[in-house]
Design a protein around this motif. Structure first.
Motif, PDB file in Angstrom:
ATOM      1  N   UNK A   1       0.849  -1.184   0.000  1.00 39.81           N
ATOM      2  CA  UNK A   1       0.000   0.000   0.000  1.00 39.81           C
ATOM      3  C   UNK A   1       0.888   1.239   0.000  1.00 39.81           C
ATOM      4  N   UNK A   2       0.498   2.291  -0.734  1.00 43.76           N
ATOM      5  CA  UNK A   2       1.308   3.522  -0.735  1.00 43.76           C
ATOM      6  C   UNK A   2       1.407   4.112   0.670  1.00 43.76           C
ATOM      7  N   UNK A   3       2.556   4.672   0.995  1.00 44.48           N
ATOM      8  CA  UNK A   3       2.749   5.350   2.271  1.00 44.48           C
ATOM      9  C   UNK A   3       3.804   6.422   2.075  1.00 44.48           C
ATOM     10  N   UNK A   4       3.955   7.284   3.061  1.00 47.58           N
ATOM     11  CA  UNK A   4       4.963   8.333   2.986  1.00 47.58           C
ATOM     12  C   UNK A   4       6.037   8.103   4.033  1.00 47.58           C
ATOM     13  N   UNK A   5       7.273   8.323   3.636  1.00 47.05           N
ATOM     14  CA  UNK A   5       8.433   8.256   4.528  1.00 47.05           C
ATOM     15  C   UNK A   5       9.034   9.660   4.580  1.00 47.05           C
ATOM     16  N   UNK A   6       9.141  10.232   5.770  1.00 45.94           N
ATOM     17  CA  UNK A   6       9.618  11.605   5.925  1.00 45.94           C
ATOM     18  C   UNK A   6      10.921  11.595   6.711  1.00 45.94           C
ATOM     19  N   UNK A   7      11.942  12.159   6.112  1.00 53.88           N
ATOM     20  CA  UNK A   7      13.266  12.228   6.737  1.00 53.88           C
ATOM     21  C   UNK A   7      13.470  13.661   7.241  1.00 53.88           C
ATOM     22  N   UNK A   8      13.485  13.848   8.567  1.00 49.18           N
ATOM     23  CA  UNK A   8      13.692  15.160   9.173  1.00 49.18           C
ATOM     24  C   UNK A   8      15.150  15.324   9.593  1.00 49.18           C
ATOM     25  N   UNK A   9      15.675  16.534   9.368  1.00 48.62           N
ATOM     26  CA  UNK A   9      17.063  16.820   9.746  1.00 48.62           C
ATOM     27  C   UNK A   9      17.147  18.276  10.196  1.00 48.62           C
ATOM     28  N   UNK A  10      17.922  18.533  11.245  1.00 47.73           N
ATOM     29  CA  UNK A  10      18.099  19.900  11.752  1.00 47.73           C
ATOM     30  C   UNK A  10      19.219  20.581  10.977  1.00 47.73           C
ATOM     31  N   UNK A  11      18.928  21.729  10.407  1.00 51.42           N
ATOM     32  CA  UNK A  11      19.931  22.500   9.668  1.00 51.42           C
ATOM     33  C   UNK A  11      20.749  23.353  10.644  1.00 51.42           C
ATOM     34  N   UNK A  12      22.058  23.498  10.355  1.00 48.19           N
ATOM     35  CA  UNK A  12      22.978  24.351  11.120  1.00 48.19           C
ATOM     36  C   UNK A  12      23.048  23.938  12.583  1.00 48.19           C
ATOM     37  N   UNK A  13      22.978  22.639  12.819  1.00 49.87           N
ATOM     38  CA  UNK A  13      22.975  22.156  14.195  1.00 49.87           C
ATOM     39  C   UNK A  13      24.383  22.193  14.802  1.00 49.87           C
ATOM     40  N   UNK A  14      25.416  21.966  14.002  1.00 44.26           N
ATOM     41  CA  UNK A  14      26.791  21.942  14.533  1.00 44.26           C
ATOM     42  C   UNK A  14      27.198  23.304  15.113  1.00 44.26           C
ATOM     43  N   UNK A  15      26.972  24.408  14.408  1.00 42.62           N
ATOM     44  CA  UNK A  15      27.324  25.706  15.017  1.00 42.62           C
ATOM     45  C   UNK A  15      26.565  25.957  16.322  1.00 42.62           C
ATOM     46  N   UNK A  16      25.315  25.515  16.393  1.00 42.03           N
ATOM     47  CA  UNK A  16      24.539  25.648  17.633  1.00 42.03           C
ATOM     48  C   UNK A  16      25.219  24.877  18.758  1.00 42.03           C
ATOM     49  N   UNK A  17      25.608  23.627  18.484  1.00 41.82           N
ATOM     50  CA  UNK A  17      26.288  22.794  19.478  1.00 41.82           C
ATOM     51  C   UNK A  17      27.615  23.415  19.911  1.00 41.82           C
ATOM     52  N   UNK A  18      28.371  23.900  18.921  1.00 38.24           N
ATOM     53  CA  UNK A  18      29.689  24.473  19.228  1.00 38.24           C
ATOM     54  C   UNK A  18      29.565  25.700  20.119  1.00 38.24           C
ATOM     55  N   UNK A  19      28.524  26.501  19.904  1.00 32.15           N
ATOM     56  CA  UNK A  19      28.364  27.749  20.646  1.00 32.15           C
ATOM     57  C   UNK A  19      27.776  27.521  22.036  1.00 32.15           C
TER      58      UNK A  19
END
Length: 591
Positions: free
Chosen positions: A424-442
């Motif tokens: 049956x048709x279904x949707x697969x959604x791949x979520x990713x956080x943009x610019x996460x490394x600079x946030x972590x570094x800061x």
């Protein structure tokens, strides 16, 4: 074809050695390799006795079974040598071939070991379809063959009564379950129970179990989840003049214990012969006394469950003075508990558990009736429900992401395989956080973990439908599976929730500036936007993706494109899946 013609044709085949050998693989699914081949005999292709049933039926009618089998074994041994077979060779032998005194063990060895085929590579399959006239002599002959190095298998288990007795006496190396019990085993509770009982016997008696006649992915998946690893059937290879196998079906991994194949009420149901409401209490007591493991009997009228007759209730009545004499002729309906919990076979374990808890605040019922479309198919127990739920929770914990406790990569792959198998048709959604490394570094890893946990909560809140599933790939990557509409709108909703909450974690000056200054991957100073969320959406079905790996690769591409899109959302679809959708679904998805 007259009897005389049949006899002449059979004699011609035997005298001129016109037997041909076919090979069907027996596959070890755990190792992904071929364990061995069963050799199957056929007559000449232009002969009325080409097919195995016609050939061996003629042998029986013409009193030529032993001569025919000897010819088949000789050709089997020669064919194995010609094709360089180095695996185990399974050969069918009738009890009659082994019993004559003139047929010594070295005669069988010479038929099969021509040009180097060793006894330790040969498995003698003894079918319980053919009863032995002299069981003791057969046992002695098989014991002698095992001492020579031959291995023994009981074939067609379940087609007669002799197999279990032979099993206990000769300690076979292999037991093959007849294909009747394998066909549709994923949908038949009685067959599932039979297979489970044979598995238990094999574990206790120390022999290996082979499932014959496996033809579908669903059958293979269930058998593997139950612990059967040796498989034979058209799914993995049809009889072929050359030793070959089709192992691509193994690319669809079986669910781990507690996965999709064992997560509904139907798996817990044990078929117990039901009672009619007019049956007497005396008859019911005989059943309960003869089966110590049964503590309740279902009462059913025209396949529709009415309630349960509990063993303790009958014991209570019969143990009183003259209780049995006064009550044993009464109908079971007089003591039936009509408040029994009834659940459909496809209800989840969690739903059944909730029903049991809500059913009676003062009393936890020990049994429940399982139905399919309202028709009785088995009896489940609260004990087995708790055991299965505990096992499921343990498996989920083992494969959960340690930070969010959401299902990790193993469970994500399992869910993808399950959805692809549904067609049956279904949707697969791949979520990713943009610019996460600079946030972590800061701001540090603790703040980064807070953002990831926040996103996990938001995804579970927005995608909370019955057909929706959220997993944590790792780091700042998440996946969602859904069958529901309006996927894009809900992705935008998650984006807005994420941006609103994530912004509060920055210092006021950075929020006002709308960017942070940090080093890029080359160590150079650079301005980075605040964190945002990208969503790559894949419209999927089994015709577009042959495996979970293909789906994952396409989702990764969709995510990469989403990170470059102004909206942060990118949809990748295939025509086959879209054609299956309604116009409303297409509009809601692609808007």
């Amino acid at each position: 074809m007259t009897a005389c013609d049949q006899a002449r044709e059979l004699q011609r085949i035997i005298d001129q050695q016109l037997i041909s050998t076919m090979f069907q693989p027996i596959v070890d699914c755990q190792k992904g390799t071929v364990l061995g081949y069963e050799v199957l005999s056929r007559g000449p292709s232009d002969s009325p006795l080409h097919g195995a049933p016609a050939l061996f039926q003629a042998g029986e009618q013409c009193k030529q079974v032993i001569s025919l089998e000897q010819a088949c074994l000789l050709e089997a041994g020669q064919s194995c040598i010609r094709h360089g077979v180095s695996h185990l060779v399974f050969v069918n032998v009738s009890p009659g071939l082994l019993l004559p005194k003139a047929f010594a063990e070295d005669r069988l060895q010479s038929l099969l070991a021509t040009n180097g085929l060793k006894p330790e590579n040969v498995v003698i399959e003894l079918s319980e379809r053919y009863p032995a006239d002299n069981p003791e002599a057969l046992k002695a002959r098989l014991t002698a063959l095992k001492k020579r190095g031959f291995r023994v298998a009981i074939d067609d288990l379940g087609t007669g009564y002799s197999g279990l007795k032979l099993w206990s006496e000769i300690q076979p190396d292999f037991v093959k379950i007849d294909r009747h019990f394998i066909r549709d085993v994923d949908r038949d509770l009685v067959k599932k129970e039979f297979v489970r009982s044979v598995i238990n016997l094999c574990e206790r008696l120390g022999c290996r179990l082979i499932a014959e006649g496996v033809e579908t992915i669903a059958e293979l998946t269930l058998l593997r989840s139950m612990g059967i690893h040796l498989i034979q059937g058209f799914l993995l290879g049809r009889p072929n003049p050359f030793p070959t196998a089709e192992l691509s079906a193994l690319d669809n991994p079986a669910p781990i214990s507690g996965g999709q194949a064992t997560s509904d009420a139907g798996y817990l149901g044990r078929y117990i012969v039901p009672l009619a409401p007019t049956a007497s209490l005396g008859e019911a007591w005989q059943v309960l006394q003869s089966s110590p493991s049964i503590f309740a009997l279902p009462v059913v009228d025209n396949d529709r469950p009415l309630g349960l007759l509990h063993k303790w209730r009958v014991m209570e009545v019969f143990s009183s003075t003259y209780g049995r004499a006064l009550n044993e002729t009464k109908p079971v309906s007089s003591l039936t508990a009509y408040d029994a919990l009834v659940v459909e076979h496809d209800e989840s374990l969690e739903a059944v558990s909730q029903s049991l808890l809500e059913d009676d605040l003062h009393y936890l019922k020990q049994h429940f009736i399982v139905t399919r479309n309202g028709h009785y198919i088995g009896l489940g127990s609260t004990r087995s429900l708790l055991r299965m739920m505990t096992r499921s929770r343990v498996e989920q914990a083992r494969h959960a992401n340690p930070l969010t406790q959401l299902p990790g990569n193993v469970l994500i792959q399992q869910e993808a395989v399950h959805r692809l198998q549904q067609n049956n048709p279904f949707t697969c959604i791949y979520f990713d956080i943009d610019h996460f490394k600079p946030f972590n570094d800061l701001l540090g890893y603790s703040k980064g973990d807070e953002v990831i946990l926040s996103l996990a909560r938001q995804l579970c809140t927005v995608f909370n439908g019955d057909s929706e599933w959220v997993g944590h790939i790792g780091g700042d990557d998440f996946v969602v599976f859904s069958d529901r509409l309006e996927i894009r709108k809900r992705c935008e909703e998650v984006q807005q929730l994420f941006a609103l909450e994530a912004s509060t974690r920055y210092p006021e000056a950075i929020r006002q500036a709308g960017f942070i200054t940090g080093e890029d991957r080359d160590g150079l100073p650079r301005q980075f936007p605040l964190v945002a969320l990208s969503a790559g959406i894949v419209v999927a079905d089994s015709r577009a993706f042959g495996s979970a790996a293909d789906l994952a690769a396409t989702a990764a591409v969709a995510k990469s494109k989403a990170k470059k899109a102004v909206s942060g959302i990118q949809i990748v679809s295939n025509i086959a899946a879209l054609n299956e959708m309604s116009d409303d679904h297409k509009t809601a998805l692609l808007a």
